[in-house]
Design a protein around this motif. Structure first.
Motif, short mmCIF file in Angstrom:
data_model
loop_
_atom_site.label_atom_id
_atom_site.label_comp_id
_atom_site.label_asym_id
_atom_site.label_seq_id
_atom_site.Cartn_x
_atom_site.Cartn_y
_atom_site.Cartn_z
N ILE A 1 11.44 11.18 -2.11
CA ILE A 1 11.48 9.86 -1.77
C ILE A 1 12.01 9.71 -0.27
O ILE A 1 11.87 8.98 0.64
N PHE A 2 13.01 10.84 -0.21
CA PHE A 2 13.78 10.68 1.18
C PHE A 2 12.88 11.09 2.34
O PHE A 2 12.56 10.19 3.19
N ILE A 3 11.65 12.05 2.11
CA ILE A 3 10.90 12.16 3.14
C ILE A 3 9.84 11.06 3.31
O ILE A 3 9.47 10.73 4.41
N PHE A 4 9.59 10.42 2.30
CA PHE A 4 8.76 9.16 2.39
C PHE A 4 9.33 8.06 3.09
O PHE A 4 8.64 7.34 4.07
N VAL A 5 10.47 7.94 2.96
CA VAL A 5 11.24 6.71 3.53
C VAL A 5 11.09 6.97 5.21
O VAL A 5 10.75 5.90 5.89
N LYS B 1 0.81 -1.29 -0.01
CA LYS B 1 -0.21 0.11 -0.07
C LYS B 1 0.85 1.14 -0.12
O LYS B 1 0.68 2.21 -0.87
N LYS B 2 1.86 1.20 0.67
CA LYS B 2 2.69 2.33 1.03
C LYS B 2 3.57 2.48 -0.38
O LYS B 2 3.76 3.89 -0.80
N LEU B 3 3.96 1.49 -0.99
CA LEU B 3 4.63 1.63 -2.28
C LEU B 3 3.94 2.14 -3.33
O LEU B 3 4.27 3.00 -3.93
N GLY B 4 2.49 1.92 -3.36
CA GLY B 4 1.68 2.47 -4.11
C GLY B 4 1.44 4.15 -4.08
O GLY B 4 1.32 4.60 -4.94
N LYS B 5 1.40 4.17 -2.58
CA LYS B 5 1.11 5.57 -2.44
C LYS B 5 2.43 6.38 -2.86
O LYS B 5 2.21 7.37 -3.57
N LEU B 6 3.69 5.94 -2.70
CA LEU B 6 4.92 6.59 -3.05
C LEU B 6 4.61 6.60 -4.55
O LEU B 6 5.03 7.65 -5.21
N ALA B 7 4.42 5.75 -5.39
CA ALA B 7 4.20 5.89 -6.78
C ALA B 7 3.39 7.11 -7.34
O ALA B 7 3.86 7.86 -7.99
N ALA B 8 2.30 6.84 -6.68
CA ALA B 8 1.34 8.07 -6.88
C ALA B 8 1.79 9.41 -6.60
O ALA B 8 1.67 10.38 -7.35
#
Ligand SMILES: Nc1ncnc2c1ncn2[C@@H]1O[C@H](COP(=O)(O)OP(=O)(O)OP(=O)(O)O)[C@@H](O)[C@H]1O
Ligand code: SF4
Ligand SMILES: [Mg+2]
Lengths: 324, 287, 326
Positions: C299-303, C7-14
Motif C-alpha cells: 500500500i505504501f508503494i502504491f500511495v 481505476k487506481k483503487l481497483g488496481k490496488l485491490a487487485a
C-alpha cells in the motif's frame, strides 16, 4: 555593395544597410574516422546584406546550415561552434555582448519549429514576454493575435491546445509585437497547404512594414519568390548566388549560377527536371568549386580553383563562367 | 550579479563529443579489474581463514593488509572470498533473471492474454519493496545460502522484462515484421530471425547492469541475517559481525570489506553504462 | 478524474489480492515451523500434545486453502492476526512501528529530494564542467554504495569515535516512551536520517540533471534565449517549470527504494521501525506479522505511485495520465 543599382523599397532612402555579413564561416570540432579530432565547416565564405524594409530570402536545402546562420546572428550558437568573419548591425560591429543586449529587442527570431513554445506556459504570456512596453503588453499582444486571425481565447491556451498553423501564427506574433528592426524568419512555412501558406506569407510580409528588414530562411524557392526582394542561394555552406526576384524568369536565363538555374528548372511549372546527385555533406572539403561534382558545365579548372564572389548583372555569384 | 550568473549558470546547448572511445577503454579496464577480483578469489590461500588467536584483533599491516578479526582470521582473505561469492551469486542471478525476462517478454508475441499476465506479474513484483520480496522468498526456502541465491535470482527480472517488452513492441510494429508475417512465417521463426538479434544488445547490457543490483541485494539480505552462517565468507556477514565491534575501535572490520564491495558494484555499474554507450550511443535509456 | 481514482483503487485491490495469495503460498511452503519459532528454545520442554493444541488453536491442522480463506476473511474485517514474537495484534504493531519509521523516511525523503534536486540543477546547468563531473561521479558512487555500510561508517565515526550520538535505539533504553524528549528524538533520528538521505540523493540528482540538460537543449529554451531572456530569469521561467514536476513525481514513485533503504538503516541503527520489525518477522518465522507488513508496504508503494500519477493529472496542463516512472 554600392554597385548594386537597383534596390527595391529603399530607393528613396539613404543607402544604409541594416545587416551586413562578410566572409562569415562557422565550424564545429568533429571526430572523424574513428577518434581523431578535426573541424567541419558548416558555413563558409558567407556574405549577405539586408537593407531596411527589404526581405531577403536565404534558400538552401535541409542541413545546409541555415538555422545555424540564424543562431550566429542572434549569438545563441551551441557552445562548441566556432565562427569567423564580420557581422555589422546598423553599421556597427555585432559583438557577442551587443548581441546579448539586442536580441529579442532589435533582432527578433521566428523559430523553425512549433516546439519553440514552452509547453507549460500559456501562449499569451509567452508572446507578452517579448514586448518592451510592459504597461501595454496585454493590449499589444491582443492586437497582434487579432491581426493574425487567431481566435480570441488563444492567449489562455497552452501550446498543445493549438493546431500547427495556430502555433505558427503565435510564433509570428512574438516577432510582430517586438520592436525589432530585423526579423529572422527561420522556415516559417513548412508543411502548410496552399491556402495556409498564402496566408502565412501575407502575415510575414506585413512584418516587413515600417522599414523592418527581414531574413526569410526557407528551402522553398516558391515561397521565397512570393515575398522576397532578393534571394541568396546557399549550397554546400556557401552563398553561390544572390539574385534579384525579377531574375527568376523564363528558363532562368537571367540567373547567374548553374545551381540556381538547376533549382529553377526543377520546379514543376518549369522543366521539372531534378539535378542528379546530392549536396555535399557538411564538412566535405573541396579544393575547387563546391558545385563542381554536379555542375553540367564544369571544367578541369573548376576542379582545382575556387571561384570568388563577383558582381554580375546586379547580383553576386560564385562561378567562373557566370556571364549572363 | 548578472555577470556572475552567466558565468556560473551558463545556459548552454550541449556539446557533441565522441565518448565511445573512452567508454570502450573503461569497459576493457573494468573487465580486467573484475577478472583480477574473481581470479584472486579462486587462487588465494585459504590459510588466512583459519582461526588464529595469536594474531587476533590486529590492525592493518603488511602481513594483513585489511587487518584481522577477533578470531585472528585475515580480513583480506575473507573479503576477497566474500567478493568472489558475491560475484557468483550476481552472475547466477543475472543469468536466471535475464532468461526469465527474455522468455516472459517474448510471450508478447504469443497472445494478448499471456502478455497481460506478464504485465500483471511485472506490476506485482514492482509493487512490493524489493527487500520484502527477498525476505519472503528466502523465508519460503528456509533461509540458507540457496535461499538467498534463489531469492536474488528470482527478483531481478521485472525491470529488464519491461524494457525488452517495450523493445519487442517497437520491432513488432515495424514494417519488415509485418512483411514476414504476410509471408506466412510463424512468430517463432520471426522471433528467432528478426527479434532476438535486435534484443541482444539490450539483453546483454541489461544482464551486466543486473549484476550490481544483485550483488548489493545479496549483501543486504545476508547483512540482515538471512541465509549464510558466520563461517561462510560473505560481505554481508562480515559487515553484520563488524557491527558488534563498532565501539571497540576496530574500524578495519567494516571499512575495507564494504569499500571493496562498493568498488566491485561500481565497476559493474560503469561497465554496463559504458557498454551501453558503445552499443547504442544515442538511446541512453535509463535502467 | 474520479474515474482515474476509481481505476487506481481497483488496481490496488487487485494488486493486494494477488500479493496476498502469492505471499501466502510462499510462506505456507516455508520449512520454518511456526510453532517451533513461537516457542523458541523451550520447545523440548513441551509435550507433543501441547504442540498439537497450539497448532489447533492457530488452525494449522486445516488445509492450506482453508487457512488462507480464514486469514483473508479476518483480513477483510481489519484483523491481521496476532504477531508471534511480539504477542500483540499485527495491526497495532504496524501502526506503532510505522509512526516511528515515517519520521525517519519522511525526513530522509524530504532532504534527499531537496538536495538531489539542487545537485541535479547545479550539474545540469554546468554540463561537462568539472562541477558536473564531480556531482555525476558522486551520484554514481552513491548508487553503488551499500546503504548499511554507509550507516556503519557514520555510526562508527559520529557515535563511536566522536561520541556525538547514541549507538542505537530510537528512545534511550530504560525510559518510558512518553518521557522521551524532543531533543532525544532528534538525537536518535539524526544518523539514520543522514544515512538514508545521502543514499536517496543519487536518483533524484541524476534524473534532474538529465531532464534539465534535455530541457536546456530544447527548442523552447533556444527561442527564449533568442527573445533575450537569460540567466536566472530564463531558468526560473522556462527551466524550473519543466523539470520540477517530473522530479517530484519521480521522487514519489521511489517509495519502494525508500522502504528498502529504511529496512537496512533501521537494522544498522537498531531503530524500532517497520523495517526492523519485518526483518525480525522474517528471521523469527512470525508469519502474521510478515504478511501484514508485506501488505502494508505494498500500500505504501502504491500511495507513492498514485501521488506521482495524480500530480501529472492535476498539475500538468497537458493532463496526460502518464504511467509512473520506471
Ligand atoms: N552542435 C552541433 N555540432 C555539430 N554539428 C552541428 C551542430 N548543430 C548543427 N550541426 C550540423 O550543422 C548542419 C546545419 O544544421 P542546420 O540546423 O543549420 O541546418 P538547416 O539548414 O537549418 O536545415 P533544415 O532546413 O533542416 O532546418 C547540420 O548538418 C547539422 O548536423
Ligand atoms: S565554377 Fe565551374 S563548377 Fe563551379 S559552378 Fe561555375 S562552372 Fe560549375
Ligand atoms: Mg533549420
Amino acid at each position: 555593395m554600392e554597385k548594386l543599382k537597383k534596390i527595391p523599397f529603399s530607393e528613396t532612402k539613404e543607402m544604409k544597410s541594416l545587416l551586413e555579413v562578410k566572409d562569415f564561416s562557422l565550424s564545429f570540432p568533429q571526430y572523424k574516422k574513428g577518434f581523431r579530432e578535426s573541424y567541419i565547416e558548416v558555413i563558409k565564405d558567407f556574405e549577405l546584406t539586408i537593407h531596411p524594409g527589404e526581405i531577403v530570402a536565404v534558400v538552401g536545402s535541409s542541413g545546409s546550415g541555415k538555422s545555424l546562420l540564424a543562431d550566429s546572428l542572434l549569438g545563441i550558437l551551441p557552445e562548441n561552434a566556432e565562427i569567423k568573419g564580420k557581422i555589422y548591425f546598423e553599421g556597427v560591429a555585432l559583438t557577442a555582448k551587443r548581441q546579448q543586449q539586442i536580441r529579442g529587442k532589435e533582432i527578433s527570431l521566428i523559430p523553425q519549429s512549433v516546439m519553440a513554445l514552452d509547453p507549460l506556459m500559456k501562449t499569451g504570456q509567452q508572446v507578452q514576454s517579448s514586448i518592451q512596453n510592459k504597461k501595454e503588453k496585454k493590449r499589444i499582444q491582443k492586437e497582434a493575435f487579432q491581426k493574425l486571425g487567431l481566435p480570441k481565447d488563444t492567449h489562455k491556451k497552452y501550446p498543445f491546445e493549438l493546431s500547427g498553423g495556430m502555433a505558427r501564427r503565435v510564433l509570428i506574433a512574438t516577432a510582430m509585437v517586438s520592436e525589432a528592426k530585423l526579423i529572422i524568419a527561420d522556415e516559417p512555412t513548412p508543411g502548410l497547404d496552399e491556402q495556409a501558406l498564402e496566408e502565412t506569407l501575407t502575415h510575414i510580409k506585413q512584418l516587413s512594414e515600417n522599414d523592418r528588414g527581414m531574413m526569410f530562411i526557407t528551402h522553398d524557392i516558391h515561397a521565397a519568390l512570393k515575398i522576397a526582394d532578393r534571394i541568396a542561394v546557399f549550397y554546400g555552406g556557401e552563398t553561390v548566388e544572390i539574385a534579384n526576384n525579377e531574375d527568376f524568369l523564363g528558363k532562368g536565363e537571367n540567373l547567374r549560377h548553374p545551381y540556381t538555374k538547376a533549382l529553377w528548372r526543377a520546379l514543376p511549372e518549369n522543366d521539372f527536371k531534378a539535378l542528379k546527385g546530392n549536396q555535399p555533406e557538411a564538412g566535405e572539403v573541396f579544393p575547387g568549386c563546391v558545385f563542381e561534382p554536379r555542375c553540367p558545365i564544369a571544367t578541369d579548372f573548376c576542379k582545382k580553383n575556387k571561384p570568388k564572389s563577383a558582381m554580375v548583372n546586379n547580383g553576386i555569384v560564385r562561378c567562373f563562367y557566370a556571364e549572363s | 550579479m548578472t555577470e556572475l550568473i552567466s558565468k556560473y549558470l551558463p545556459l548552454k546547448r550541449s556539446k557533441k563529443r565522441n565518448r565511445r572511445k573512452r567508454a570502450l577503454t573503461f569497459s576493457v579496464l573494468g573487465v580486467i579489474l573484475l577478472l583480477i577480483l574473481v581470479g584472486s578469489g579462486f587462487l588465494i590461500d585459504t590459510q588466512g581463514l583459519v582461526v588464529n588467536f595469536d594474531e587476533a584483533n590486529s590492525a592493518p599491516s603488511w602481513s594483513h593488509p585489511f587487518g584481522t578479526d577477533w578470531l585472528g582470521r585475515d580480513m583480506f582473505v575473507r573479503t576477497v572470498k566474500g567478493l568472489s561469492l558475491s560475484f557468483w551469486v550476481g552472475l547466477l542471478a543475472a543469468f536466471i533473471s535475464g532468461v526469465i525476462a527474455l522468455i516472459l517478454s517474448l510471450l508478447l508475441l504469443v497472445n494478448k492474454t499471456l502478455d497481460s499476465l506478464v504485465t500483471g506479474l511485472i506490476d506485482l513484483f514492482l509493487g512490493v519493496p524489493h527487500i520484502v520480496a527477498l525476505i519472503l522468498i528466502s523465508f519460503m526456502l528456509g533461509g540458507g545460502l540457496y535461499g538467498v541465491i534463489i531469492a536474488v535470482a528470482l527478483t531481478h527480472w521485472p525491470r529488464l522484462a519491461r524494457l525488452l517488452r517495450a523493445e519487442i513492441m517497437q520491432i513488432k510494429n515495424s514494417e519488415y515484421i509485418s512483411v514476414s508475417r504476410h509471408m506466412g512465417k510463424s512468430w517463432f521463426w520471426i522471433a528467432q530471425h528478426h527479434i532476438l538479434p535486435h534484443l541482444m544488445p539490450q539483453l546483454f547490457i541489461g544482464f551486466i547492469l543486473m549484476f550490481p543490483h544483485a550483488i548489493l541485494h545479496e549483501a543486504s539480505i545476508t547483512f540482515l541475517g538471512f541465509g549464510l552462517s558466520s563461517e561462510q565468507p560473505a560481505i554481508g556477514i562480515i559487515l553484520s559481525e563488524a557491527m558488534g565491534y563498532l565501539s571497540s575501535g576496530m574500524w578495519w572490520l567494516a571499512v575495507f570489506p564494504g569499500l571493496m564491495l562498493l568498488v566491485m558494484v561500481a565497476v559493474f555499474d560503469s561497465l554496463g553504462r559504458n557498454l551501453r554507450k558503445v552499443f547504442d550511443p544515442f538511446k541512453g535509456q535509463k535502467h | 478524474m474520479i474515474t482515474f481514482i476509481l481505476k487506481k483503487l481497483g488496481k490496488l485491490a487487485a494488486l493486494l489480492a494477488a500479493i496476498s495469495i502469492l505471499s501466502f503460498i510462499l510462506i505456507s511452503y516455508s520449512p520454518v515451523d511456526p510453532v517451533r519459532s513461537y516457542i523458541g528454545a523451550e520447545i523440548s520442554r513441551i509435550s507433543p500434545e501441547q504442540q498439537k493444541n497450539i497448532e489447533q488453536y492457530w488452525g494449522l491442522n486445516q488445509s492450506k486453502p482453508q487457512q488462507f480463506l480464514q486469514w483473508a476473511k479476518a483480513l477483510t474485517q481489519g484483523n491481521l492476526g496476532t504477531s508471534l514474537i511480539y504477542r500483540e495484534p499485527v495491526s497495532e504493531i504496524i501502526i506503532d512501528r510505522f509512526s516511528a519509521s515515517i519520521a525517519l523516511m519522511g525526513l530522509a525523503w524530504l532532504f534527499s529530494g531537496v538536495f538531489g534536486f539542487l545537485l541535479g540543477i547545479l550539474a545540469g546547468m554546468n554540463e561537462g564542467s568539472l562541477l558536473d563531473r564531480l556531482i555525476k561521479s558522486y551520484c554514481f558512487i552513491l548508487a553503488s554504495t551499500p546503504s548499511f555500510w554507509l550507516g556503519l561508517l557514520l555510526l562508527m565515526f559520529f557515535a563511536s569515535w566522536l561520541g556525538w550520538f547514541p549507538v542505537g535505539l530510537a528512545s534511550p533504553a530504560g525510559s518510558l516512551t512518553g518521557e522521551v524528549s524532543f531533543a532525544d528524538k532528534i538525537n536518535h533520528l539524526f544518523l539514520p536520517v543522514l544515512t538514508l538521505s545521502i543514499v536517496g540523493v543519487a536518483g533524484v540528482a541524476l534524473h534532474t540533471r538529465e531532464k534539465l540538460i534535455e530541457v536546456l537543449n530544447s527548442e523552447f529554451i533556444r527561442f527564449a534565449r533568442a527573445k533575450g531572456e537569460s540567466g536566472i530569469k530564463l531558468f526560473w521561467r522556462h527551466g524550473l517549470r519543466n523539470i520540477s514536476l517530473p522530479a517530484i513525481s519521480l521522487h514519489f514513485a521511489s517509495f519502494g527504494e525508500l522502504f528498502g533503504g529504511a529496512v537496512l538503516t533501521e537494522q544498522v541503527f537498531s531503530y524500532p521501525g517497520l523495517g526492523q520489525a519485518v526483518v525480525k518477522a522474517g528471521l523469527g518465522g512470525d508469519v502474521p506479522l510478515l504478511l501484514g507488513i508485506t501488505l502494508f508496504s505494498v500500500i505504501f508503494i502504491f500511495v507513492g505511485n498514485f501521488i506521482a500519477d495524480l500530480l501529472y493529472v492535476v498539475i500538468d496542463p497537458r493532463m496526460q495520465i502518464k504511467p509512473s516512472h520506471d
